[in-house]
Design a protein around this motif. Sequence first.
Motif, PDB file in Angstrom:
ATOM      1  N   ASP A 186      12.603  -4.485 -16.261  1.00 21.23           N
ATOM      2  CA  ASP A 186      11.785  -5.612 -16.704  1.00 21.23           C
ATOM      3  C   ASP A 186      10.323  -5.233 -16.872  1.00 21.23           C
ATOM      4  OD1 ASP A 186      13.666  -8.154 -16.472  1.00 21.23           O
ATOM      5  OD2 ASP A 186      14.110  -6.836 -14.789  1.00 21.23           O
ATOM      6  N   ARG A 187       9.853  -4.287 -16.070  1.00 24.04           N
ATOM      7  CA  ARG A 187       8.478  -3.820 -16.203  1.00 24.04           C
ATOM      8  C   ARG A 187       8.434  -2.345 -15.867  1.00 24.04           C
ATOM      9  NH1 ARG A 187       2.846  -6.613 -13.888  1.00 24.04           N
ATOM     10  NH2 ARG A 187       1.433  -5.073 -14.824  1.00 24.04           N
ATOM     11  N   VAL A 188       7.901  -1.544 -16.786  1.00 21.42           N
ATOM     12  CA  VAL A 188       7.735  -0.111 -16.566  1.00 21.42           C
ATOM     13  C   VAL A 188       6.241   0.161 -16.413  1.00 21.42           C
ATOM     14  CG1 VAL A 188       8.110   2.203 -17.472  1.00 21.42           C
ATOM     15  CG2 VAL A 188       9.796   0.408 -17.927  1.00 21.42           C
ATOM     16  N   VAL A 189       5.853   0.622 -15.247  1.00 25.43           N
ATOM     17  CA  VAL A 189       4.452   0.892 -14.938  1.00 25.43           C
ATOM     18  C   VAL A 189       4.166   2.371 -15.177  1.00 25.43           C
ATOM     19  CG1 VAL A 189       2.667   0.829 -13.165  1.00 25.43           C
ATOM     20  CG2 VAL A 189       4.438  -0.961 -13.223  1.00 25.43           C
ATOM     21  N   VAL A 190       3.278   2.658 -16.128  1.00 24.93           N
ATOM     22  CA  VAL A 190       2.873   4.032 -16.417  1.00 24.93           C
ATOM     23  C   VAL A 190       1.710   4.363 -15.490  1.00 24.93           C
ATOM     24  CG1 VAL A 190       2.016   5.621 -18.164  1.00 24.93           C
ATOM     25  CG2 VAL A 190       3.627   3.805 -18.806  1.00 24.93           C
ATOM     26  N   THR A 191       1.964   5.168 -14.480  1.00 22.58           N
ATOM     27  CA  THR A 191       0.989   5.344 -13.402  1.00 22.58           C
ATOM     28  C   THR A 191      -0.223   6.191 -13.804  1.00 22.58           C
ATOM     29  OG1 THR A 191       2.317   7.181 -12.523  1.00 22.58           O
ATOM     30  CG2 THR A 191       2.681   4.990 -11.575  1.00 22.58           C
ATOM     31  N   SER A 192      -0.162   6.857 -14.957  1.00 27.14           N
ATOM     32  CA  SER A 192      -1.354   7.547 -15.447  1.00 27.14           C
ATOM     33  C   SER A 192      -2.352   6.557 -16.056  1.00 27.14           C
ATOM     34  CB  SER A 192      -0.967   8.597 -16.496  1.00 27.14           C
ATOM     35  OG  SER A 192      -0.298   7.990 -17.591  1.00 27.14           O
ATOM     36  N   LYS A 193      -1.902   5.327 -16.293  1.00 28.85           N
ATOM     37  CA  LYS A 193      -2.757   4.303 -16.901  1.00 28.85           C
ATOM     38  C   LYS A 193      -2.974   3.098 -15.997  1.00 28.85           C
ATOM     39  CE  LYS A 193      -1.792   3.232 -21.133  1.00 28.85           C
ATOM     40  NZ  LYS A 193      -1.006   2.846 -22.335  1.00 28.85           N
ATOM     41  N   GLU A 194      -1.991   2.816 -15.114  1.00 28.26           N
ATOM     42  CA  GLU A 194      -2.064   1.645 -14.239  1.00 28.26           C
ATOM     43  C   GLU A 194      -1.914   2.077 -12.784  1.00 28.26           C
ATOM     44  OE1 GLU A 194      -0.114  -2.201 -15.827  1.00 28.26           O
ATOM     45  OE2 GLU A 194       1.210  -0.595 -16.502  1.00 28.26           O
ATOM     46  N   ASP A 195      -2.574   1.340 -11.907  1.00 32.74           N
ATOM     47  CA  ASP A 195      -2.453   1.558 -10.463  1.00 32.74           C
ATOM     48  C   ASP A 195      -1.292   0.706  -9.963  1.00 32.74           C
ATOM     49  OD1 ASP A 195      -2.688   1.377  -7.667  1.00 32.74           O
ATOM     50  OD2 ASP A 195      -4.852   1.687  -7.739  1.00 32.74           O
ATOM     51  N   ILE A 196      -0.232   1.341  -9.468  1.00 32.48           N
ATOM     52  CA  ILE A 196       0.952   0.583  -9.057  1.00 32.48           C
ATOM     53  C   ILE A 196       0.636  -0.379  -7.920  1.00 32.48           C
ATOM     54  CG2 ILE A 196       1.735   2.505  -7.618  1.00 32.48           C
ATOM     55  CD1 ILE A 196       3.909  -0.210  -9.337  1.00 32.48           C
ATOM     56  N   ALA A 197      -0.283  -0.020  -7.034  1.00 35.64           N
ATOM     57  CA  ALA A 197      -0.661  -0.936  -5.953  1.00 35.64           C
ATOM     58  C   ALA A 197      -1.291  -2.211  -6.525  1.00 35.64           C
ATOM     59  CB  ALA A 197      -1.620  -0.257  -4.983  1.00 35.64           C
ATOM     60  N   GLU A 198      -2.134  -2.069  -7.545  1.00 40.83           N
ATOM     61  CA  GLU A 198      -2.743  -3.239  -8.188  1.00 40.83           C
ATOM     62  C   GLU A 198      -1.699  -4.065  -8.922  1.00 40.83           C
ATOM     63  OE1 GLU A 198      -5.845  -4.469  -8.005  1.00 40.83           O
ATOM     64  OE2 GLU A 198      -6.141  -2.951  -6.443  1.00 40.83           O
ATOM     65  N   VAL A 199      -0.707  -3.403  -9.506  1.00 40.01           N
ATOM     66  CA  VAL A 199       0.387  -4.124 -10.171  1.00 40.01           C
ATOM     67  C   VAL A 199       1.157  -4.967  -9.154  1.00 40.01           C
ATOM     68  CG1 VAL A 199       2.603  -3.851 -11.353  1.00 40.01           C
ATOM     69  CG2 VAL A 199       0.619  -2.493 -12.068  1.00 40.01           C
ATOM     70  N   LEU A 200       1.453  -4.386  -7.997  1.00 40.42           N
ATOM     71  CA  LEU A 200       2.199  -5.134  -6.978  1.00 40.42           C
ATOM     72  C   LEU A 200       1.360  -6.275  -6.412  1.00 40.42           C
ATOM     73  CD1 LEU A 200       4.173  -2.386  -5.020  1.00 40.42           C
ATOM     74  CD2 LEU A 200       4.729  -3.547  -7.154  1.00 40.42           C
ATOM     75  N   LYS A 201       0.062  -6.068  -6.298  1.00 42.82           N
ATOM     76  CA  LYS A 201      -0.832  -7.143  -5.864  1.00 42.82           C
ATOM     77  C   LYS A 201      -0.793  -8.290  -6.866  1.00 42.82           C
ATOM     78  CE  LYS A 201      -5.671  -8.086  -4.679  1.00 42.82           C
ATOM     79  NZ  LYS A 201      -7.044  -7.518  -4.624  1.00 42.82           N
ATOM     80  N   GLU A 202      -0.837  -7.952  -8.142  1.00 45.59           N
ATOM     81  CA  GLU A 202      -0.758  -8.962  -9.206  1.00 45.59           C
ATOM     82  C   GLU A 202       0.571  -9.711  -9.158  1.00 45.59           C
ATOM     83  OE1 GLU A 202       0.499  -8.665 -13.804  1.00 45.59           O
ATOM     84  OE2 GLU A 202      -1.100  -7.273 -13.211  1.00 45.59           O
ATOM     85  N   GLU A 203       1.673  -8.972  -8.947  1.00 46.30           N
ATOM     86  CA  GLU A 203       2.997  -9.612  -8.864  1.00 46.30           C
ATOM     87  C   GLU A 203       3.056 -10.579  -7.680  1.00 46.30           C
ATOM     88  OE1 GLU A 203       5.756  -9.274 -10.818  1.00 46.30           O
ATOM     89  OE2 GLU A 203       4.847  -7.882 -12.218  1.00 46.30           O
ATOM     90  N   LEU A 204       2.474 -10.173  -6.550  1.00 42.41           N
ATOM     91  CA  LEU A 204       2.439 -11.036  -5.365  1.00 42.41           C
ATOM     92  C   LEU A 204       1.636 -12.296  -5.642  1.00 42.41           C
ATOM     93  CD1 LEU A 204       2.977 -11.507  -2.317  1.00 42.41           C
ATOM     94  CD2 LEU A 204       0.920 -10.148  -1.849  1.00 42.41           C
ATOM     95  N   GLU A 205       0.475 -12.149  -6.253  1.00 44.95           N
ATOM     96  CA  GLU A 205      -0.390 -13.303  -6.543  1.00 44.95           C
ATOM     97  C   GLU A 205       0.233 -14.242  -7.565  1.00 44.95           C
ATOM     98  OE1 GLU A 205      -3.923 -11.275  -7.709  1.00 44.95           O
ATOM     99  OE2 GLU A 205      -4.662 -11.018  -5.628  1.00 44.95           O
ATOM    100  N   ASN A 206       1.089 -13.684  -8.432  1.00 40.66           N
ATOM    101  CA  ASN A 206       1.752 -14.500  -9.450  1.00 40.66           C
ATOM    102  C   ASN A 206       3.079 -15.078  -8.975  1.00 40.66           C
ATOM    103  OD1 ASN A 206      -0.312 -14.055 -11.266  1.00 40.66           O
ATOM    104  ND2 ASN A 206       0.711 -12.336 -12.279  1.00 40.66           N
ATOM    105  N   GLY A 207       3.384 -14.888  -7.693  1.00 42.50           N
ATOM    106  CA  GLY A 207       4.583 -15.505  -7.122  1.00 42.50           C
ATOM    107  C   GLY A 207       5.871 -14.756  -7.398  1.00 42.50           C
ATOM    108  N   ARG A 208       5.773 -13.456  -7.780  1.00 43.89           N
ATOM    109  CA  ARG A 208       6.986 -12.669  -8.033  1.00 43.89           C
ATOM    110  C   ARG A 208       6.905 -11.348  -7.268  1.00 43.89           C
ATOM    111  NH1 ARG A 208       9.679 -13.136 -13.813  1.00 43.89           N
ATOM    112  NH2 ARG A 208      11.431 -13.002 -12.383  1.00 43.89           N
ATOM    113  N   PRO A 209       6.763 -11.412  -5.961  1.00 43.93           N
ATOM    114  CA  PRO A 209       6.575 -10.182  -5.174  1.00 43.93           C
ATOM    115  C   PRO A 209       7.866  -9.375  -5.045  1.00 43.93           C
ATOM    116  CG  PRO A 209       6.796 -12.051  -3.709  1.00 43.93           C
ATOM    117  CD  PRO A 209       6.774 -12.614  -5.109  1.00 43.93           C
ATOM    118  N   ILE A 210       7.710  -8.164  -4.561  1.00 46.54           N
ATOM    119  CA  ILE A 210       8.838  -7.244  -4.373  1.00 46.54           C
ATOM    120  C   ILE A 210       9.635  -7.640  -3.133  1.00 46.54           C
ATOM    121  CG2 ILE A 210       9.473  -4.840  -3.901  1.00 46.54           C
ATOM    122  CD1 ILE A 210       8.341  -5.308  -6.718  1.00 46.54           C
ATOM    123  N   ASP A 211      10.961  -7.787  -3.314  1.00 48.81           N
ATOM    124  CA  ASP A 211      11.870  -8.028  -2.183  1.00 48.81           C
ATOM    125  C   ASP A 211      12.364  -6.718  -1.574  1.00 48.81           C
ATOM    126  OD1 ASP A 211      12.626 -11.137  -2.303  1.00 48.81           O
ATOM    127  OD2 ASP A 211      12.500 -10.398  -4.360  1.00 48.81           O
TER     128      ASP A 211
END
Length: 327
Positions: A186-211
């Motif tokens: 559903d989402r492919v994070v390219v870590t050379s361009k995006e910070d995966i920790a910031e992506v997970l923070k965004e997912e948590l704030e948007n109500g779709r955190p990692i289970d």
Amino acid sequence: MKAILVNKDRSLRWDDVPNPVVGAEDCLVKIEYAALNRADLMQREGDYPPPTGCPDWMGLEISGTIVEIADGAKAKSDRKIGDKVCALLGGGGYAEYVNVKYDMLMPVPENCTMAEAAAIPEAFATAYLNLFMEGKIKEGDTLLMNAGASGLASVVIPMAKAFGVRVITTVLTEKIANSIGHLNADRVVVTSKEDIAEVLKEELENGRPIDVAIDCLGGEMMGKCIHYLKHGARWIMIAALAGQKTEIDLKNIYVRNVRIIGSTLRSRTPEMKAQILKKLVDNVWPKISSGEVKPTIYKILPIREAEAAHNILYQGQNVGKVVLRVE
């Protein structure tokens, strides 16, 4: 018979070894294909010895044909000479023959080639173990699967999707992201361009955190990411290719009730492995037969070219599994 052996300089050779001795509850399988795993590379380097009683040569998963059945195996199973099977091994798959306890054998799924069948046992058992038995993942949950181009991810992602799980995965480059498009994460994070920790923070704030997270990388980033999980989430460590040490805010762990789980398939008891394989056949085989889940084969090479096959894994060239054809 012949098998792939490791020379003193860590190079490989195809050489004579003793024929397998078939135990009381074993079946003798003529091997057609053997799939590679990173554990094979570790064993070759002397860092991952096979369990007691297993052959010295590498190989954790194979497909082939049953050519002999011991009386105990006949009494406890419906295996027959001529059956096409795939098998999870403690070792010994890089060879012409292997003896396998009857409950480590699985039928080849319908609509599955023998090469694909060889790529199933280790990867699919590891995926099932960590998704459903350790991770207790369920329909509607969100999974983080690190290293999306790995052989394991090529199984974990479609298996999770087939059971209604939302999947986020990570890759290093856009090129790799394009190469795993068929996995339908559903989402492919390219870590050379995006910070995966910031992506997970965004997912948590948007109500779709990692289970559930399945992590073969570890390292510094693991400690940063684990702060942004759902309450009660499970972070499953299966390897630490990016580093064995990290820094974690322990308060965050107990406040969020997060569980860090160490997991390897090879360390499980034979009885536990047999249980996992039975669950695979019962629950996942129908999805393989229907095409919902399918092994991804990157390349098939003759077993005499095992060294070239290993180099593909060493260099990280593969998207999916590398398989050896036993001739």
